[in-house]
Design an enzyme around this catalytic site. Structure first.
Site, mmCIF file in Angstrom:
data_model
loop_
_atom_site.group_PDB
_atom_site.id
_atom_site.type_symbol
_atom_site.label_atom_id
_atom_site.label_comp_id
_atom_site.label_asym_id
_atom_site.label_seq_id
_atom_site.Cartn_x
_atom_site.Cartn_y
_atom_site.Cartn_z
ATOM 1 N N HIS A 76 6.919 28.282 -59.122
ATOM 2 C CA HIS A 76 8.138 29.073 -59.277
ATOM 3 C C HIS A 76 9.136 28.342 -60.182
ATOM 4 O O HIS A 76 9.622 27.271 -59.828
ATOM 5 C CB HIS A 76 8.741 29.278 -57.878
ATOM 6 N N ARG A 77 9.388 28.901 -61.353
ATOM 7 C CA ARG A 77 10.217 28.257 -62.401
ATOM 8 C C ARG A 77 9.595 26.919 -62.805
ATOM 9 O O ARG A 77 10.295 25.959 -63.105
ATOM 10 C CB ARG A 77 11.655 28.053 -61.923
ATOM 11 N N GLU A 131 5.470 30.892 -62.934
ATOM 12 C CA GLU A 131 6.477 31.949 -63.060
ATOM 13 C C GLU A 131 7.666 31.388 -63.822
ATOM 14 O O GLU A 131 8.019 30.203 -63.675
ATOM 15 C CB GLU A 131 6.919 32.403 -61.660
ATOM 16 N N ASP A 187 11.673 32.732 -65.833
ATOM 17 C CA ASP A 187 12.694 33.782 -65.934
ATOM 18 C C ASP A 187 13.183 33.900 -67.371
ATOM 19 O O ASP A 187 13.426 32.886 -68.031
ATOM 20 C CB ASP A 187 13.886 33.422 -65.037
ATOM 21 N N HIS A 217 17.212 30.993 -65.664
ATOM 22 C CA HIS A 217 17.317 31.952 -64.565
ATOM 23 C C HIS A 217 18.579 32.812 -64.636
ATOM 24 O O HIS A 217 18.526 34.036 -64.518
ATOM 25 C CB HIS A 217 17.278 31.209 -63.223
ATOM 26 N N GLU A 255 9.176 36.900 -65.755
ATOM 27 C CA GLU A 255 10.142 37.750 -65.044
ATOM 28 C C GLU A 255 11.295 38.088 -65.975
ATOM 29 O O GLU A 255 12.057 37.218 -66.384
ATOM 30 C CB GLU A 255 10.656 37.060 -63.773
ATOM 31 N N LYS A 270 14.762 39.157 -66.780
ATOM 32 C CA LYS A 270 16.071 39.202 -66.108
ATOM 33 C C LYS A 270 17.100 40.001 -66.909
ATOM 34 O O LYS A 270 18.056 40.507 -66.341
ATOM 35 C CB LYS A 270 16.613 37.775 -65.940
ATOM 36 N N ASP A 273 8.133 26.267 -55.192
ATOM 37 C CA ASP A 273 8.756 25.229 -56.025
ATOM 38 C C ASP A 273 7.954 23.929 -55.979
ATOM 39 O O ASP A 273 8.191 23.021 -56.768
ATOM 40 C CB ASP A 273 10.175 24.938 -55.516
HETATM 41 O O1 G3P Z 1 9.492 36.262 -59.406
HETATM 42 C C1 G3P Z 1 9.748 35.799 -58.135
HETATM 43 C C2 G3P Z 1 11.135 35.213 -58.002
HETATM 44 O O2 G3P Z 1 11.336 34.310 -59.062
HETATM 45 C C3 G3P Z 1 12.211 36.246 -58.015
HETATM 46 O O3 G3P Z 1 13.485 35.756 -57.740
HETATM 47 O O4 G3P Z 1 15.716 34.863 -58.295
HETATM 48 O O5 G3P Z 1 13.796 33.303 -58.094
HETATM 49 O O6 G3P Z 1 13.968 34.839 -60.044
HETATM 50 P P1 G3P Z 1 14.271 34.636 -58.573
HETATM 51 MG MG MG Z 2 12.116 34.387 -61.026
#
Ligand code: G3P
Ligand code: MG
Length: 234
Positions: free
Chosen positions: A6-7, A33, A35, A47, A99, A101, A219
């Site tokens: 995640h990120r 993943e 953003d 993000h 993702e 945004k 994470d």
């Molecule tokens: O894509 C899953 C998750 O990243 C969505 O929420 O705010 O962490 O981008 P956020």
């Molecule tokens: Mg995200």
């Protein structure tokens, strides 16, 4: 169950930086993943709309220049990367979940995806485009019918995964706070994968495994991979 960084490996490196993505790749994750926001018409990887949370600068992404953004420190002396730079780094080494945004980023994202498919070692199977903005998902699917969509939700809809079916999505990507047996079964009955964010604690990893979710965003990808390896669940 797949593990998606995640990120990037954002628990051990500044989020959404090349270092975080490099560490995730080295840990052997199934996917990464990231953003996407827009600066000067370019898809960049950060993000927030406001840049001050993760850089030493200030301002709104839609009001600053790329030149200014590139002078900033996103952590450990690293710059905020462009989407294209991240795709070049990963180069088909794992799945990438982009993702979206920023409203209106679809054409720029599509151009970078075309580059990844034509000039880098990516296949369609390795790319998932997600968004909480379902109009953005509709728009990008209209640009390219072959793209796999991840329909994000931060709420538990009355129709469970029905909204994702309506979007012709490939997966429903949902928050761990409300993912339960009904939601997982409904997604699977519709032929959708269900990916869950953000799953860092081993108790949560275990719970998602028992529910049969298809992937977790975490994470701490090394921790999750080690846990799943020991549970023979990879
Ligand atoms: O894509 C899953 C998750 O990243 C969505 O929420 O705010 O962490 O981008 P956020
Ligand atoms: Mg995200």
């Amino acid at each position: 169950m797949k593990v998606i960084a995640h990120r990037g490996a954002s628990g051990v490196a500044p989020e959404n930086t090349l270092n975080a993505f490099r560490l995730a790749l080295e840990s052997g994750v199934h996917g990464i993943e990231l953003d996407v926001q827009m600066v000067d018409g370019v898809a960049i990887v950060i993000h927030d709309r406001w840049i001050q949370k993760t850089t030493n600068g200030t301002g709104l992404t839609k009001e600053i220049s790329l030149e200014y953004l590139r002078t900033l420190d996103a952590g450990g002396g690293q710059k905020v990367p462009t989407l294209k730079e991240v795709l070049i780094l990963i180069n088909g080494g794992c799945i990438v979940n982009i993702e979206m945004k920023a409203p209106g980023c679809e054409l720029a994202v599509m151009a970078d995806i075309d580059y990844a498919l034509q000039e880098l070692n990516f296949s369609y199977d390795q790319l998932l485009v997600s968004s909480f903005n379902h109009f953005s998902l509709q728009t990008i699917k209209q640009l390219n019918q072959h793209l796999k969509l991840g329909a994000l939700t931060a709420a538990l809809p009355l129709g469970y995964a029905e909204f994702a079916s309506q979007l012709n999505a490939w997966s429903v990507n949902a928050c761990i706070d409300f993912v339960d047996r009904n939601f997982v079964d409904d997604a699977h009955a519709r032929g959708l994968e269900i990916w869950v964010y953000t799953v860092n604690q081993v108790e949560d990893i275990q719970a998602m495994l028992e529910l049969g979710v298809d992937a977790i965003f975490t994470d701490y990808p090394s921790r999750a991979l080690q846990y799943l390896n020991e549970a023979s669940a990879l």
